[in-house]
Design a protein around this motif. Structure first.
Motif, PDB file in Angstrom:
ATOM      1  N   LEU A   1     -35.949 -75.174-117.132  1.00 30.64           N
ATOM      2  CA  LEU A   1     -36.722 -76.288-117.954  1.00 30.64           C
ATOM      3  C   LEU A   1     -36.998 -75.626-119.149  1.00 30.64           C
ATOM      4  O   LEU A   1     -37.164 -74.395-119.161  1.00 30.64           O
ATOM      5  CB  LEU A   1     -38.220 -76.252-117.035  1.00 30.64           C
ATOM      6  N   LEU A   2     -37.174 -76.324-120.330  1.00 38.51           N
ATOM      7  CA  LEU A   2     -37.215 -75.560-121.814  1.00 38.51           C
ATOM      8  C   LEU A   2     -38.361 -76.295-122.330  1.00 38.51           C
ATOM      9  O   LEU A   2     -38.525 -77.659-122.640  1.00 38.51           O
ATOM     10  CB  LEU A   2     -35.793 -75.806-122.261  1.00 38.51           C
ATOM     11  N   ALA A   3     -39.096 -75.392-123.000  1.00 38.21           N
ATOM     12  CA  ALA A   3     -40.229 -76.081-124.008  1.00 38.21           C
ATOM     13  C   ALA A   3     -39.760 -75.816-125.239  1.00 38.21           C
ATOM     14  O   ALA A   3     -39.367 -74.300-125.565  1.00 38.21           O
ATOM     15  CB  ALA A   3     -41.656 -75.376-123.561  1.00 38.21           C
ATOM     16  N   LEU A   4     -39.835 -76.719-126.069  1.00 36.34           N
ATOM     17  CA  LEU A   4     -39.262 -76.372-127.629  1.00 36.34           C
ATOM     18  C   LEU A   4     -40.286 -76.688-128.774  1.00 36.34           C
ATOM     19  O   LEU A   4     -40.992 -77.671-128.672  1.00 36.34           O
ATOM     20  CB  LEU A   4     -37.885 -77.242-127.808  1.00 36.34           C
ATOM     21  N   GLY A   5     -40.406 -75.754-129.587  1.00 34.73           N
ATOM     22  CA  GLY A   5     -41.128 -75.964-130.643  1.00 34.73           C
ATOM     23  C   GLY A   5     -40.570 -75.852-131.901  1.00 34.73           C
ATOM     24  O   GLY A   5     -39.203 -75.808-132.055  1.00 34.73           O
ATOM     25  N   PRO A   6     -40.921 -75.768-133.285  1.00 30.94           N
ATOM     26  CA  PRO A   6     -40.113 -76.115-134.422  1.00 30.94           C
ATOM     27  C   PRO A   6     -39.350 -74.928-134.549  1.00 30.94           C
ATOM     28  O   PRO A   6     -38.357 -74.776-135.262  1.00 30.94           O
ATOM     29  CB  PRO A   6     -41.282 -76.038-135.449  1.00 30.94           C
ATOM     30  N   LYS A   7     -39.780 -73.344-134.092  1.00 28.30           N
ATOM     31  CA  LYS A   7     -39.118 -72.505-134.358  1.00 28.30           C
ATOM     32  C   LYS A   7     -38.715 -71.560-133.343  1.00 28.30           C
ATOM     33  O   LYS A   7     -37.839 -70.535-133.316  1.00 28.30           O
ATOM     34  CB  LYS A   7     -39.698 -71.623-135.430  1.00 28.30           C
ATOM     35  N   ARG A   8     -39.199 -71.768-132.300  1.00 29.15           N
ATOM     36  CA  ARG A   8     -39.322 -71.074-130.761  1.00 29.15           C
ATOM     37  C   ARG A   8     -38.753 -71.817-129.539  1.00 29.15           C
ATOM     38  O   ARG A   8     -39.049 -72.919-129.497  1.00 29.15           O
ATOM     39  CB  ARG A   8     -40.193 -70.292-130.573  1.00 29.15           C
ATOM     40  N   LEU A   9     -38.249 -71.072-128.770  1.00 30.28           N
ATOM     41  CA  LEU A   9     -38.187 -72.030-127.228  1.00 30.28           C
ATOM     42  C   LEU A   9     -38.790 -70.962-126.197  1.00 30.28           C
ATOM     43  O   LEU A   9     -38.550 -69.819-126.396  1.00 30.28           O
ATOM     44  CB  LEU A   9     -36.608 -72.360-127.166  1.00 30.28           C
ATOM     45  N   ALA A  10     -39.034 -71.610-124.965  1.00 25.76           N
ATOM     46  CA  ALA A  10     -39.362 -70.940-124.036  1.00 25.76           C
ATOM     47  C   ALA A  10     -38.615 -71.387-122.666  1.00 25.76           C
ATOM     48  O   ALA A  10     -38.532 -72.492-122.655  1.00 25.76           O
ATOM     49  CB  ALA A  10     -40.838 -71.023-123.591  1.00 25.76           C
ATOM     50  N   LEU A  11     -38.083 -70.765-122.151  1.00 28.24           N
ATOM     51  CA  LEU A  11     -37.237 -71.079-120.824  1.00 28.24           C
ATOM     52  C   LEU A  11     -37.962 -70.939-119.401  1.00 28.24           C
ATOM     53  O   LEU A  11     -38.343 -69.592-119.502  1.00 28.24           O
ATOM     54  CB  LEU A  11     -36.089 -70.310-120.875  1.00 28.24           C
TER      55      LEU A  11
ATOM     56  N   ARG B   1     -36.808 -73.143-109.652  1.00 29.94           N
ATOM     57  CA  ARG B   1     -36.226 -73.108-108.337  1.00 29.94           C
ATOM     58  C   ARG B   1     -37.316 -73.607-107.204  1.00 29.94           C
ATOM     59  O   ARG B   1     -37.124 -74.098-106.420  1.00 29.94           O
ATOM     60  CB  ARG B   1     -35.624 -71.952-108.052  1.00 29.94           C
ATOM     61  N   GLU B   2     -38.572 -72.751-107.465  1.00 33.17           N
ATOM     62  CA  GLU B   2     -39.525 -73.190-106.846  1.00 33.17           C
ATOM     63  C   GLU B   2     -40.464 -74.134-107.356  1.00 33.17           C
ATOM     64  O   GLU B   2     -41.269 -73.833-108.380  1.00 33.17           O
ATOM     65  CB  GLU B   2     -40.453 -71.870-106.409  1.00 33.17           C
ATOM     66  N   PRO B   3     -40.249 -75.327-107.363  1.00 32.16           N
ATOM     67  CA  PRO B   3     -40.809 -76.399-108.359  1.00 32.16           C
ATOM     68  C   PRO B   3     -42.519 -76.243-108.249  1.00 32.16           C
ATOM     69  O   PRO B   3     -42.789 -76.748-109.792  1.00 32.16           O
ATOM     70  CB  PRO B   3     -40.680 -77.758-107.444  1.00 32.16           C
ATOM     71  N   ARG B   4     -43.354 -75.639-107.758  1.00 33.58           N
ATOM     72  CA  ARG B   4     -44.630 -75.764-107.864  1.00 33.58           C
ATOM     73  C   ARG B   4     -44.969 -74.276-108.641  1.00 33.58           C
ATOM     74  O   ARG B   4     -46.466 -74.119-108.997  1.00 33.58           O
ATOM     75  CB  ARG B   4     -45.656 -75.784-106.398  1.00 33.58           C
ATOM     76  N   ARG B   5     -44.184 -73.569-109.050  1.00 29.13           N
ATOM     77  CA  ARG B   5     -44.357 -72.130-109.607  1.00 29.13           C
ATOM     78  C   ARG B   5     -43.144 -72.056-110.700  1.00 29.13           C
ATOM     79  O   ARG B   5     -42.130 -71.278-110.369  1.00 29.13           O
ATOM     80  CB  ARG B   5     -44.263 -71.099-108.409  1.00 29.13           C
ATOM     81  N   ALA B   6     -43.325 -72.523-111.827  1.00 25.19           N
ATOM     82  CA  ALA B   6     -42.504 -72.309-112.899  1.00 25.19           C
ATOM     83  C   ALA B   6     -42.581 -70.945-113.246  1.00 25.19           C
ATOM     84  O   ALA B   6     -43.530 -70.348-113.609  1.00 25.19           O
ATOM     85  CB  ALA B   6     -42.797 -73.296-114.311  1.00 25.19           C
ATOM     86  N   ALA B   7     -41.439 -69.947-113.194  1.00 21.44           N
ATOM     87  CA  ALA B   7     -41.506 -68.570-113.703  1.00 21.44           C
ATOM     88  C   ALA B   7     -40.771 -68.575-114.877  1.00 21.44           C
ATOM     89  O   ALA B   7     -39.657 -69.048-115.240  1.00 21.44           O
ATOM     90  CB  ALA B   7     -40.509 -68.012-112.579  1.00 21.44           C
ATOM     91  N   SER B   8     -41.376 -67.726-115.711  1.00 23.02           N
ATOM     92  CA  SER B   8     -41.042 -67.722-117.171  1.00 23.02           C
ATOM     93  C   SER B   8     -39.659 -66.837-117.491  1.00 23.02           C
ATOM     94  O   SER B   8     -39.660 -65.735-116.796  1.00 23.02           O
ATOM     95  CB  SER B   8     -42.016 -67.182-118.197  1.00 23.02           C
ATOM     96  N   TRP B   9     -38.430 -67.375-118.171  1.00 23.17           N
ATOM     97  CA  TRP B   9     -37.554 -66.543-118.442  1.00 23.17           C
ATOM     98  C   TRP B   9     -37.645 -65.829-119.736  1.00 23.17           C
ATOM     99  O   TRP B   9     -36.827 -65.224-120.384  1.00 23.17           O
ATOM    100  CB  TRP B   9     -36.167 -67.273-118.502  1.00 23.17           C
ATOM    101  N   GLY B  10     -38.828 -66.055-120.407  1.00 24.28           N
ATOM    102  CA  GLY B  10     -39.173 -65.699-121.612  1.00 24.28           C
ATOM    103  C   GLY B  10     -38.960 -66.723-122.724  1.00 24.28           C
ATOM    104  O   GLY B  10     -38.520 -67.768-122.445  1.00 24.28           O
ATOM    105  N   THR B  11     -39.342 -66.309-123.980  1.00 23.45           N
ATOM    106  CA  THR B  11     -39.183 -66.952-125.227  1.00 23.45           C
ATOM    107  C   THR B  11     -38.188 -66.432-126.282  1.00 23.45           C
ATOM    108  O   THR B  11     -37.966 -65.032-126.141  1.00 23.45           O
ATOM    109  CB  THR B  11     -40.587 -67.076-126.080  1.00 23.45           C
ATOM    110  N   ALA B  12     -37.837 -67.082-127.060  1.00 20.25           N
ATOM    111  CA  ALA B  12     -36.892 -66.690-128.282  1.00 20.25           C
ATOM    112  C   ALA B  12     -36.999 -67.468-129.602  1.00 20.25           C
ATOM    113  O   ALA B  12     -37.369 -68.765-129.501  1.00 20.25           O
ATOM    114  CB  ALA B  12     -35.416 -66.918-127.744  1.00 20.25           C
ATOM    115  N   GLU B  13     -36.652 -66.958-130.564  1.00 15.93           N
ATOM    116  CA  GLU B  13     -36.620 -67.546-131.872  1.00 15.93           C
ATOM    117  C   GLU B  13     -35.273 -68.401-131.911  1.00 15.93           C
ATOM    118  O   GLU B  13     -34.331 -68.019-131.450  1.00 15.93           O
ATOM    119  CB  GLU B  13     -36.421 -66.421-132.829  1.00 15.93           C
ATOM    120  N   LEU B  14     -35.503 -69.555-132.535  1.00 12.72           N
ATOM    121  CA  LEU B  14     -34.504 -70.534-132.421  1.00 12.72           C
ATOM    122  C   LEU B  14     -33.505 -69.998-133.825  1.00 12.72           C
ATOM    123  O   LEU B  14     -34.154 -69.792-134.858  1.00 12.72           O
ATOM    124  CB  LEU B  14     -34.807 -71.983-132.735  1.00 12.72           C
TER     125      LEU B  14
END
Length: 176
Positions: free
Chosen positions: A50-60, A64-77
């Motif tokens: 799952l990926l959340a995207l903003g104007p300059k950054r993204l969060a991944l 795998r466990e649908p009720r517990r989204a685990a962060s893979w971190g954020t990064a600058e686009l």
């Protein structure tokens, strides 16, 4: 999953995980900060990404466990991919396509999760409708096999008042 964009240019967004099969009906299973402003939420069809995207950054996120989204971190686009109006994640979760309306361009990014977090890298770009003088990109979607990207163009809120434009679907064939 529901994305709540942050208010203001630097406010973090929130991700709500809704358990639709909870006893007694749907309920909030988890709520977490996205650690970056984000307004677009995309998911892979066949990968737990799952990926959340903003104007300059993204969060991944790993889902795998649908009720517990685990962060893979954020990064600058990368600069070439900032300011997307629409996004799509390939079925395998490896490629992110972003639509940049102002110059009617599509950018493909490698977003494969890595142990040290996301490192988005531009792998291809395509300028669609190069003679158009207004923003026409509306949306995009990967084919189920990941071999093509469909881009919807036409009238939209960014080009209002600049004359009628026909709706078109442009197909980009992808080579990996």
């Amino acid at each position: 999953y529901v994305l709540h964009p942050g208010v203001g240019p630097i406010a973090a967004a929130r991700l709500s995980v809704i358990d639709l099969g909870a006893p007694g009906g749907p309920r909030l299973a988890q709520e977490r900060s996205v650690d970056a402003p984000a307004g677009l939420l995309v998911a892979a069809e066949r990968a737990p990404v799952l990926l959340a995207l903003g104007p300059k950054r993204l969060a991944l996120f790993d889902v795998r466990e649908p009720r517990r989204a685990a962060s893979w971190g954020t990064a600058e686009l990368p600069a070439e991919a900032q300011g997307a109006v629409a996004a799509a994640l390939s079925p395998d979760g490896a490629l992110l396509a972003v639509a940049l309306a102002e110059d009617n361009r599509v950018v493909l990014l490698d977003v494969k999760p890595r142990p040290d977090g996301p490192h988005p890298r531009v792998v291809a770009q395509a300028e669609l409708l190069p003679l158009a003088r207004q923003p026409l990109l509306c949306d995009l979607r990967f084919a189920a096999d990941g071999e093509a990207l469909w881009v919807l163009t036409g009238d939209n809120e960014r080009g209002r008042g600049r004359g009628h434009q026909p709706t078109r679907v442009v197909t980009l064939k992808l080579r990996r």
